[in-house]
Structures are given as structure tokens and as C-alpha cells.
Design a protein around this motif. Structure first.
Motif, PDB file in Angstrom:
ATOM      1  N   ILE A   1     -31.083  48.554 -22.618  1.00  0.00           N
ATOM      2  CA  ILE A   1     -30.512  49.309 -22.540  1.00  0.00           C
ATOM      3  C   ILE A   1     -31.250  50.640 -22.285  1.00  0.00           C
ATOM      4  O   ILE A   1     -32.579  50.627 -22.410  1.00  0.00           O
TER       5      ILE A   1
ATOM      6  N   PRO B   1     -32.645  54.803 -19.479  1.00  0.00           N
ATOM      7  CA  PRO B   1     -32.477  55.751 -19.598  1.00  0.00           C
ATOM      8  C   PRO B   1     -32.506  56.448 -18.392  1.00  0.00           C
ATOM      9  O   PRO B   1     -31.966  55.635 -17.965  1.00  0.00           O
ATOM     10  N   TRP B   2     -32.200  57.847 -18.041  1.00  0.00           N
ATOM     11  CA  TRP B   2     -31.331  57.676 -17.135  1.00  0.00           C
ATOM     12  C   TRP B   2     -32.812  58.801 -16.074  1.00  0.00           C
ATOM     13  O   TRP B   2     -32.748  59.005 -15.259  1.00  0.00           O
TER      14      TRP B   2
ATOM     15  N   ALA C   1     -27.912  53.871 -17.576  1.00  0.00           N
ATOM     16  CA  ALA C   1     -28.120  55.315 -19.081  1.00  0.00           C
ATOM     17  C   ALA C   1     -26.687  55.519 -17.706  1.00  0.00           C
ATOM     18  O   ALA C   1     -26.639  55.763 -16.407  1.00  0.00           O
TER      19      ALA C   1
ATOM     20  N   PRO D   1     -19.826  54.473 -21.623  1.00  0.00           N
ATOM     21  CA  PRO D   1     -20.842  55.222 -22.367  1.00  0.00           C
ATOM     22  C   PRO D   1     -21.638  54.196 -23.361  1.00  0.00           C
ATOM     23  O   PRO D   1     -21.983  53.575 -24.056  1.00  0.00           O
ATOM     24  N   GLY D   2     -22.639  55.309 -24.115  1.00  0.00           N
ATOM     25  CA  GLY D   2     -23.386  54.415 -24.797  1.00  0.00           C
ATOM     26  C   GLY D   2     -23.156  53.745 -26.258  1.00  0.00           C
ATOM     27  O   GLY D   2     -23.257  52.749 -26.794  1.00  0.00           O
TER      28      GLY D   2
ATOM     29  N   GLY E   1     -23.064  49.852 -25.539  1.00  0.00           N
ATOM     30  CA  GLY E   1     -24.036  50.189 -26.145  1.00  0.00           C
ATOM     31  C   GLY E   1     -23.964  49.943 -27.163  1.00  0.00           C
ATOM     32  O   GLY E   1     -24.880  48.836 -27.968  1.00  0.00           O
TER      33      GLY E   1
ATOM     34  N   THR F   1     -35.357  52.089 -23.861  1.00  0.00           N
ATOM     35  CA  THR F   1     -35.217  52.771 -23.729  1.00  0.00           C
ATOM     36  C   THR F   1     -34.857  54.693 -23.885  1.00  0.00           C
ATOM     37  O   THR F   1     -34.149  54.257 -23.076  1.00  0.00           O
ATOM     38  N   GLY F   2     -35.448  55.100 -24.433  1.00  0.00           N
ATOM     39  CA  GLY F   2     -34.556  56.834 -24.360  1.00  0.00           C
ATOM     40  C   GLY F   2     -34.929  57.594 -25.371  1.00  0.00           C
ATOM     41  O   GLY F   2     -36.137  57.408 -25.525  1.00  0.00           O
TER      42      GLY F   2
ATOM     43  N   ARG G   1     -31.175  53.738 -33.868  1.00  0.00           N
ATOM     44  CA  ARG G   1     -30.293  53.350 -33.759  1.00  0.00           C
ATOM     45  C   ARG G   1     -30.295  51.881 -33.748  1.00  0.00           C
ATOM     46  O   ARG G   1     -29.737  50.710 -34.678  1.00  0.00           O
TER      47      ARG G   1
ATOM     48  N   MET H   1     -39.898  55.485 -26.429  1.00  0.00           N
ATOM     49  CA  MET H   1     -38.965  56.193 -27.513  1.00  0.00           C
ATOM     50  C   MET H   1     -39.572  57.139 -25.999  1.00  0.00           C
ATOM     51  O   MET H   1     -40.396  57.739 -25.579  1.00  0.00           O
ATOM     52  N   GLY H   2     -39.600  58.717 -27.663  1.00  0.00           N
ATOM     53  CA  GLY H   2     -40.189  59.721 -26.810  1.00  0.00           C
ATOM     54  C   GLY H   2     -41.713  60.107 -26.883  1.00  0.00           C
ATOM     55  O   GLY H   2     -42.309  58.962 -27.104  1.00  0.00           O
TER      56      GLY H   2
ATOM     57  N   CYS I   1     -41.213  60.216 -19.682  1.00  0.00           N
ATOM     58  CA  CYS I   1     -42.041  60.051 -21.665  1.00  0.00           C
ATOM     59  C   CYS I   1     -43.135  60.489 -21.469  1.00  0.00           C
ATOM     60  O   CYS I   1     -43.976  60.771 -22.597  1.00  0.00           O
TER      61      CYS I   1
ATOM     62  N   GLU J   1     -39.796  66.434 -28.630  1.00  0.00           N
ATOM     63  CA  GLU J   1     -39.779  66.241 -27.144  1.00  0.00           C
ATOM     64  C   GLU J   1     -38.584  67.353 -26.965  1.00  0.00           C
ATOM     65  O   GLU J   1     -37.428  67.693 -27.484  1.00  0.00           O
TER      66      GLU J   1
ATOM     67  N   PHE K   1     -38.229  67.360 -23.072  1.00  0.00           N
ATOM     68  CA  PHE K   1     -38.323  66.455 -21.539  1.00  0.00           C
ATOM     69  C   PHE K   1     -37.632  67.465 -20.563  1.00  0.00           C
ATOM     70  O   PHE K   1     -36.167  67.012 -20.298  1.00  0.00           O
TER      71      PHE K   1
HETATM   72  O1  TXE Z   1     -30.820  59.902 -24.847  1.00  0.00           O
HETATM   73  P1  TXE Z   1     -29.995  58.450 -25.273  1.00  0.00           P
HETATM   74  P2  TXE Z   1     -29.793  60.647 -23.438  1.00  0.00           P
HETATM   75  C1  TXE Z   1     -34.681  62.024 -24.655  1.00  0.00           C
HETATM   76  C2  TXE Z   1     -34.742  62.966 -24.304  1.00  0.00           C
HETATM   77  C3  TXE Z   1     -33.454  64.017 -23.989  1.00  0.00           C
HETATM   78  C4  TXE Z   1     -32.848  63.060 -25.206  1.00  0.00           C
HETATM   79  C5  TXE Z   1     -31.248  62.640 -25.128  1.00  0.00           C
HETATM   80  O2  TXE Z   1     -35.610  63.827 -24.945  1.00  0.00           O
HETATM   81  O3  TXE Z   1     -33.109  65.010 -24.204  1.00  0.00           O
HETATM   82  O4  TXE Z   1     -33.413  61.535 -25.275  1.00  0.00           O
HETATM   83  O5  TXE Z   1     -31.417  61.577 -23.451  1.00  0.00           O
HETATM   84  C6  TXE Z   1     -28.006  54.076 -24.846  1.00  0.00           C
HETATM   85  N1  TXE Z   1     -25.771  52.316 -28.587  1.00  0.00           N
HETATM   86  N2  TXE Z   1     -35.187  60.864 -23.765  1.00  0.00           N
HETATM   87  O6  TXE Z   1     -29.016  61.338 -23.385  1.00  0.00           O
HETATM   88  O7  TXE Z   1     -29.087  59.103 -25.667  1.00  0.00           O
HETATM   89  C7  TXE Z   1     -27.775  55.112 -23.887  1.00  0.00           C
HETATM   90  O8  TXE Z   1     -26.268  55.568 -22.932  1.00  0.00           O
HETATM   91  C8  TXE Z   1     -26.469  51.888 -27.936  1.00  0.00           C
HETATM   92  C9  TXE Z   1     -36.918  60.632 -23.357  1.00  0.00           C
HETATM   93  O9  TXE Z   1     -29.766  60.147 -22.073  1.00  0.00           O
HETATM   94  O10 TXE Z   1     -31.103  57.646 -26.230  1.00  0.00           O
HETATM   95  C10 TXE Z   1     -28.869  55.498 -22.707  1.00  0.00           C
HETATM   96  O11 TXE Z   1     -27.766  54.160 -21.550  1.00  0.00           O
HETATM   97  N3  TXE Z   1     -26.297  52.410 -27.390  1.00  0.00           N
HETATM   98  C11 TXE Z   1     -37.033  59.095 -22.867  1.00  0.00           C
HETATM   99  C12 TXE Z   1     -29.669  54.592 -23.367  1.00  0.00           C
HETATM  100  O12 TXE Z   1     -29.040  54.884 -25.185  1.00  0.00           O
HETATM  101  C13 TXE Z   1     -27.069  53.476 -26.458  1.00  0.00           C
HETATM  102  C14 TXE Z   1     -35.715  59.157 -22.218  1.00  0.00           C
HETATM  103  C15 TXE Z   1     -30.751  56.527 -23.528  1.00  0.00           C
HETATM  104  O13 TXE Z   1     -29.567  57.251 -23.944  1.00  0.00           O
HETATM  105  C16 TXE Z   1     -26.367  54.151 -27.822  1.00  0.00           C
HETATM  106  C17 TXE Z   1     -34.317  59.100 -22.151  1.00  0.00           C
HETATM  107  C18 TXE Z   1     -25.735  53.617 -29.308  1.00  0.00           C
HETATM  108  N4  TXE Z   1     -25.155  54.057 -29.535  1.00  0.00           N
HETATM  109  C19 TXE Z   1     -33.765  60.601 -23.576  1.00  0.00           C
HETATM  110  N5  TXE Z   1     -26.102  55.441 -27.446  1.00  0.00           N
HETATM  111  C20 TXE Z   1     -38.237  59.400 -22.659  1.00  0.00           C
HETATM  112  N6  TXE Z   1     -38.990  59.834 -23.752  1.00  0.00           N
HETATM  113  O14 TXE Z   1     -38.457  58.039 -22.015  1.00  0.00           O
HETATM  114  C21 TXE Z   1     -26.456  55.727 -25.939  1.00  0.00           C
HETATM  115  N7  TXE Z   1     -27.065  55.045 -25.516  1.00  0.00           N
END
Ligand code: TXE
Length: 476
Positions: free
Chosen positions: A143, A145-146, A172, A202-203, A207, A222-223, A230, A246-247, A279, A378, A380
Motif C-alpha cells: 500500500i 502513498p502519492w 495511492a 480508494p484506500g 486497501g 507507507t503513508g 489501522r 509513516m510521518g 517524509c 506533520e 507535509f
Molecule cells: O495518506 P493515507 P493520504 C501524510 C501526510 C498527508 C496525510 C494524508 O501528512 O497529508 O498523510 O495523505 C491507503 N485501508 N502522509 O491521505 O490515507 C491510501 O489509499 C488501507 C505522509 O494520502 O495514509 C494510500 O494508498 N489502505 C506520508 C495509502 O493508504 C488505506 C506519505 C496512504 O494514504 C486506507 C503520504 C484503509 N482504510 C501521506 N485508507 C509520508 N510521511 O511519507 C487509505 N489507505
């Protein structure tokens, strides 16, 4: 519409989502199929079926596929870099740099596929043989991030395949383009059907369906911290292996004896390049008293001179924020910092360009203290704060005061303080006279405290997560 990849087949869906360029919201890159629960389950079934044969595939086959993929990625770095810059918004040189990193990661793990060694030890029982070997974990869920649309998938997919695992990959929502291109390259490189499956969506649907499925043996994520927690909680009932990145709230300490040019360069690059959406970005400058005003003055001047704009224009140094909601989050944090007593010294306003994009002039907030939200949560984005401290000890205490612990930097010409900081910083990565962001691809990556959970990513340490150890005894 670009389809999903399940069991080696393209799978189209009735619903597709536009991939929108954050530098120019009228530019639709392509439409990408969206998986639902049924497609996700089909992908997991395909990966499960392919797991047995792929685990027994030899090092030569894995090496050849990873090598071919790496070579193609590097050969197409300009084109893939442009796609990445269009969908994520980092400037073209950074995007090409990220693609190059992804290519090099595949070359590294192509080599690692040939170097899978174990240990043979003497048993404490005379005559008995002991062998310690590594085996694949099975089906790995990825899974992503963007913010690194090709490098993060690369540093998860390459070791997963190298060590004989099959993969269900969910990119993502905002960046399906680079993910799709990468998976397509790997299939053309000769991956057998089902070994790598791509489910875009969608996550909370795709996810979540991955988290809920016990056939996934390990999940690397990563996210955000909230989603990471979760992933961990959902995996516990299955006793599933989990790796979370994570962050961060990464500090850059600047001491009185620092070389000012070096410090300003580290601050500018570490906090604002890639639009601060890394990050490992520095978001807290912790500066001792005598150099504080000079550092802030010089940095503020350079920040206001940064050219923010369309990621594909040559003169642009800082591309757009990735989307509307991330921009709103960045602006909110600037406002929160001001309300809590911070001074917006430079930037921080939305800027308009010829195209409709999410452009934000990088922000520097001064006169902040450790108890403010801007120094613990964070953001970001291209937003950094400055804290004034008495001396090195106060700086170290402040640096270690947050829940995160990913990357920590110090600018100093003192060997004593540099050495102490390397030892005492509560972070997975420490930088001396270098920006906190910008790491090598062949050494461990990861943090401690709330930043990371589970074994390290990248380099040889990646084996820890993507394999399970077996100890075999043979009687004389
Ligand atoms: O993150 P998400 P988002 C932080 C940063 C940012 C915030 C939100 O602060 O503003 O997170 O970003 C998947 N079950 N970082 O919304 O939601 C989602 O589809 C399973 C920091 O993009 O954590 C994506 O593929 N998966 C970070 C991935 O999780 C789920 C980099 C990350 O999304 C899910 C990115 C679920 N219930 C964001 N919900 C870093 N520090 O590198 C979402 N996802």
C-alpha cells in the motif's frame, strides 16, 4: 481507460477515475480503472495461486526479470519522469531523479537475487548439521502513498519479487500513472501471471479489502500515521507481518559554529524541494542564538526568490502541492501557527500562474516554540518553522521532543557536536551538514518511534521483512 492487472490479465471496470495534473487541473493525464472488493479478492487469489511456483523460481529467472525492468526504467527515464511530474507535481529534474532511483533499485535487487546465501553452523550436538536459510513470506500486500509514485513502489516491489514473494499492489489514488507504467514494464520483462497484481482504487475499499483478507501474509505500507495504525491493528488478528513507514517532523539543528552557506542550503533543500512533500523533509529548524538572525534573514531571502510554478516549466524550482485538500491542510497549519504566536516571515500565500494549479509560496514561520502544533504535527507541505534555542543541549532536547523519529540533521563544524548528535538523535537516519531529505538507495531507510514500525526498507536489510528464516537440523 487504463485497466487493472490481475493474474497477468488486463481487467477493465465500469468505473474509472481521472488522473489530474496538479500544475494544470485542465490536463487529464488518463482515466484509470477502479477496483472494488471483487477485483481485489481476485487479485489476492491470483497472487496466492502464483505464490508456490514463484517461491521455487530460481535466482536466475528473478535476476533476469528485475534486471530487464531496471534497464527499461532507466532507458525511459525522461518519458517516465515527465509522466511522474505531470501526475504528482514535482519538478521534472526531481521526477527524472526519482525514476533513476527506481531503475537503480531494480538493478540492485537483480544482483541480490543472485546473492541469497544462508549460514551453515556447527551444532552443539556432535555430528548434527545446522543450516539457516531464508524463504519467501508468501503473498505481500503493498500500500503506497502519492509522494514518490515510482520510487516507493520500486523499493517495495523489487525486494518482494527478488526474495520470491508474490504481490498485490495498491498505489495511492492520486498517482496511478507511474504505478501502471511500472507494472506494465515488469510484465513485459517476463513476470509469470499472478506474481504481481495491480489494483487501483480508494484506500477505504481496496486497501481495506487487503487488510481484511487473511491470504495476505505480509503488508508493507507507507503513508499517514492514522492509516498505518489501522494497518497494524487489522493485521494483528492474523498475526500478519507488518512494515509501516509513516510521518516525520524532522529537525535540522543549526549551531553557532555552522557554515552559514551550508546551513541555508540544507534548510532550503531539505524543507522545500519536492514541495516539502517528503517524509524526510526538514520541518523544524532549531537554531542557536548567535546565528539565529543571520540564518533566518538569509533563508527568508532565498525562500522568497524560489520560483514556484508548473512542474514541467524549466524555470520552476518548486512545483504545486499535490491536490486541493493537501493545499488546504498546508494553509491551515500556517494559520494555526500564527494563531499560536508564530510569525510568518516569508511566503505562505497561494500564488496564481497561467494554469490553474495548487501553487503555494514556501512558508517560513519564526518565533515558534516546542509546544506549538506546528512543531509537533506533520504538515507535509512547503512549510517550516524556526525555534530559537540557547545551546546544543537545548537543541538536542528539542530535536528529540516529538513523537516522530525519521530523519534528523545538524549543521556544525564541531566534530564533538556532530559525533554526539549522531549518537543521541532519536531518529532512524542522521545527517551531518546535509539536508534531512535525500537518501541513498542501497542502504537501510526508516525511522523509530511513531515514524516506523517493523524491519527497515531498502538495501540488504530489506531481506528482514521479505523473508522468513528457517533453521534446519540434520542428524549425522
Ligand atoms: O495518506 P493515507 P493520504 C501524510 C501526510 C498527508 C496525510 C494524508 O501528512 O497529508 O498523510 O495523505 C491507503 N485501508 N502522509 O491521505 O490515507 C491510501 O489509499 C488501507 C505522509 O494520502 O495514509 C494510500 O494508498 N489502505 C506520508 C495509502 O493508504 C488505506 C506519505 C496512504 O494514504 C486506507 C503520504 C484503509 N482504510 C501521506 N485508507 C509520508 N510521511 O511519507 C487509505 N489507505
Amino acid at each position: 481507460m487504463k485497466p487493472l492487472f490481475i493474474g497477468g490479465n488486463h481487467v477493465t471496470t465500469s468505473h474509472g477515475v481521472d488522473n489530474i495534473n496538479p500544475s494544470d487541473t485542465s490536463d487529464i493525464i488518463d482515466v484509470y480503472a477502479q477496483a472494488g472488493i471483487a477485483e481485489t479478492e481476485a487479485a489476492i487469489a491470483a497472487a496466492t495461486e502464483a505464490a508456490g511456483p514463484w517461491a521455487l523460481s530460481g535466482p536466475q529467472q528473478r535476476h533476469d526479470i528485475l534486471l530487464a525492468a531496471g534497464i527499461e526504467i532507466l532507458a525511459r527515464k525522461a518519458e517516465l519522469g515527465e509522466l511522474l511530474a505531470r501526475e504528482e507535481g514535482k519538478v521534472l529534474p526531481e521526477a527524472i531523479g526519482e525514476v533513476t532511483r527506481a531503475g537503480n533499485i531494480f538493478l540492485f535487487f537483480a544482483g541480490e537475487a543472485l546473492r541469497q546465501a544462508g549460514d551453515i553452523l556447527a551444532s552443539v550436538r556432535p555430528g548434527v548439521g545446522v543450516e539457516v536459510t531464508r524463504e519467501p513470506v508468501g503473498v505481500v500486500g503493498i500500500i503506497a502513498p502519492w509522494n514518490f509514485p515510482i520510487a516507493i513502489p520500486a523499493w517495495k516491489i523489487a525486494p518482494a519479487l527478488c526474495f520470491g514473494n508474490t504481490v498485490v499492489f495498491k498505489p495511492a489514488e492520486l498517482v496511478p500513472g507511474s504505478a501502471w507504467a511500472l507494472v506494465e514494464i515488469l510484465h513485459r520483462a517476463g513476470l509469470p501471471p499472478g506474481v504481481l497484481n495491480l489494483v487501483m482504487g480508494p484506500g477505504r475499499v481496496v486497501g481495506q479489502a487487503m487488510l481484511d483478507d487473511r491470504r495476505i501474509d505480509a503488508i508493507t505500507f507507507t503513508g499517514s500515521q492514522a492509516t498505518g495504525e489501522r494497518v497494524a491493528a487489522a493485521s494483528l488478528p492474523f498475526l500478519r507481518k507488518v512494515q509501516l513507514e509513516m510521518g516525520g517532523k524532522n529537525p535540522l539543528v543549526v549551531l553557532d559554529d555552522a557554515d552559514l552557506d551550508v546551513a541555508v542550503h540544507c534548510a532550503l533543500d531539505g524543507a522545500f524541494f519536492s514541495t516539502g512533500q517528503r517524509c524526510t523533509a526538514s520541518s523544524r529548524f532549531i537554531v542557536t542564538e548567535r546565528i539565529h538572525d543571520q540564518f533566518v534573514g538569509r533563508l527568508a531571502d532565498q525562500i522568497s526568490a524560489l520560483r514556484v510554478g508548473h512542474a514541467l516549466q524549466e524555470e520552476t524550482q518548486i512545483g504545486p502541492v499535490v491536490d486541493e485538500s493537501q493545499l488546504a491542510q498546508d494553509m491551515d497549519y500556517i494559520e494555526i501557527a500564527r494563531r499560536q504566536g508564530g510569525v510568518l516571515r516569508s511566503g505562505g500565500e497561494r500564488v496564481r500562474r497561467e494554469t490553474d494549479g495548487y501553487f503555494l509560496q514556501p512558508a517560513l514561520i519564526t518565533e515558534t516554540t516546542g509546544d506549538m502544533r506546528i512543531n509537533s504535527e506533520e504538515v507535509f507541505g512547503p512549510v517550516a518553522s524556526v525555534m530559537r534555542v540557547r545551546d546544543y543541549d537545548a537543541a538536542l532536547e528539542q530535536a528529540n521532543s516529538v513523537v516522530f523519529g525519521l530523519s534528523a540533521g545538524i549543521c556544525t563544524t564541531s566534530l564533538k557536536y556532530a559525533s554526539d548528535f549522531k549518537r543521541m538523535a532519536q531518529a532512524g537516519m542522521v545527517m551531518v551538514n546535509l539536508p534531512t531529505a535525500g537518501v541513498d538507495y542501497h542502504v537501510p531507510f526508516g525511522g523509530r518511534k511513531a515514524s516506523s514500525y517493523g524491519p527497515r526498507e531498502q538495501g540488504r536489510y530489506a531481506a528482514e521483512f521479505y523473508t522468513t528464516v528457517k533453521t534446519a537440523y540434520t542428524a549425522p
